[in-house]
Design a protein around this motif. Structure first.
Motif, PDB file in Angstrom:
ATOM      1  N   ILE A 174      -1.654   5.083   6.411  1.00 52.65           N
ATOM      2  CA  ILE A 174      -0.716   6.137   6.026  1.00 52.65           C
ATOM      3  C   ILE A 174      -1.155   6.762   4.706  1.00 52.65           C
ATOM      4  O   ILE A 174      -1.166   7.982   4.548  1.00 52.65           O
ATOM      5  N   ALA A 219       8.463   1.932   9.658  1.00 52.60           N
ATOM      6  CA  ALA A 219       8.905   2.805  10.749  1.00 52.60           C
ATOM      7  C   ALA A 219       7.758   3.260  11.641  1.00 52.60           C
ATOM      8  O   ALA A 219       7.994   3.818  12.703  1.00 52.60           O
ATOM      9  N   THR A 220       6.530   3.026  11.225  1.00 52.57           N
ATOM     10  CA  THR A 220       5.363   3.475  11.985  1.00 52.57           C
ATOM     11  C   THR A 220       5.125   2.547  13.181  1.00 52.57           C
ATOM     12  O   THR A 220       5.138   1.328  13.019  1.00 52.57           O
ATOM     13  N   CYS A 251      -2.490  10.626   4.126  1.00 53.58           N
ATOM     14  CA  CYS A 251      -1.775  11.481   3.169  1.00 53.58           C
ATOM     15  C   CYS A 251      -2.735  12.057   2.137  1.00 53.58           C
ATOM     16  O   CYS A 251      -2.689  13.253   1.840  1.00 53.58           O
ATOM     17  N   CYS A 288       1.498   9.782  -2.313  1.00 52.62           N
ATOM     18  CA  CYS A 288       1.018   9.116  -1.107  1.00 52.62           C
ATOM     19  C   CYS A 288       1.398   7.642  -1.087  1.00 52.62           C
ATOM     20  O   CYS A 288       1.662   7.076  -0.025  1.00 52.62           O
ATOM     21  N   GLU A 343       4.968   7.646   0.023  1.00 52.37           N
ATOM     22  CA  GLU A 343       5.046   7.952   1.453  1.00 52.37           C
ATOM     23  C   GLU A 343       4.659   6.735   2.285  1.00 52.37           C
ATOM     24  O   GLU A 343       5.324   6.414   3.279  1.00 52.37           O
ATOM     25  N   ALA A 344       3.609   6.034   1.891  1.00 50.86           N
ATOM     26  CA  ALA A 344       3.169   4.856   2.635  1.00 50.86           C
ATOM     27  C   ALA A 344       4.232   3.764   2.595  1.00 50.86           C
ATOM     28  O   ALA A 344       4.519   3.128   3.608  1.00 50.86           O
ATOM     29  N   ARG A 345       4.843   3.554   1.432  1.00 54.50           N
ATOM     30  CA  ARG A 345       5.900   2.541   1.329  1.00 54.50           C
ATOM     31  C   ARG A 345       7.104   2.909   2.197  1.00 54.50           C
ATOM     32  O   ARG A 345       7.730   2.037   2.790  1.00 54.50           O
ATOM     33  N   ALA A 346       7.420   4.191   2.248  1.00 58.87           N
ATOM     34  CA  ALA A 346       8.584   4.631   3.008  1.00 58.87           C
ATOM     35  C   ALA A 346       8.351   4.548   4.519  1.00 58.87           C
ATOM     36  O   ALA A 346       9.285   4.296   5.274  1.00 58.87           O
ATOM     37  N   LYS A 347       7.128   4.757   4.972  1.00 56.84           N
ATOM     38  CA  LYS A 347       6.851   4.839   6.403  1.00 56.84           C
ATOM     39  C   LYS A 347       6.264   3.576   7.018  1.00 56.84           C
ATOM     40  O   LYS A 347       6.141   3.494   8.240  1.00 56.84           O
TER      41      LYS A 347
END
Length: 85
Positions: free
Chosen positions: A56, A40-41, A60, A30, A33-37
């Motif tokens: 995020i 872009a959110t 998750c 998670c 995922e938070a770092r990746a999104k």
């Protein structure tokens, strides 16, 4: 004074924002995922990046937490045996 020394002393004075240690594979997933999104959110409310990342991350963790819970059949009620005194 060299520039590196100035930067080093400035970083030493500023409070560090360390993350808590990773506690589970789900936690690590998670965080990634938070770092990746986070960039872009969509952000219509103008929140800070940290707040978006938290949203995020918690979404998750909730999603993975629900998936990790095993589905149990309906429990049967058992009569309790009372001890004699």
């Amino acid at each position: 004074m060299p520039v590196g020394a100035l930067i080093g002393s400035a970083l030493a004075v500023l409070p560090a924002r360390a993350e808590p240690p990773i506690r589970s594979p789900e936690d690590a997933a998670c965080r990634l995922e938070a770092r990746a999104k986070v960039f872009a959110t969509p952000n219509p409310r103008g929140l800070e990046l940290e707040e978006i990342g938290k949203q995020i991350y918690y979404a998750c963790m909730a999603r993975l937490g629900q998936a990790a819970q095993p589905v149990r059949p309906a429990s049967r009620r058992h009569k309790r045996r009372h001890r004699r005194s």
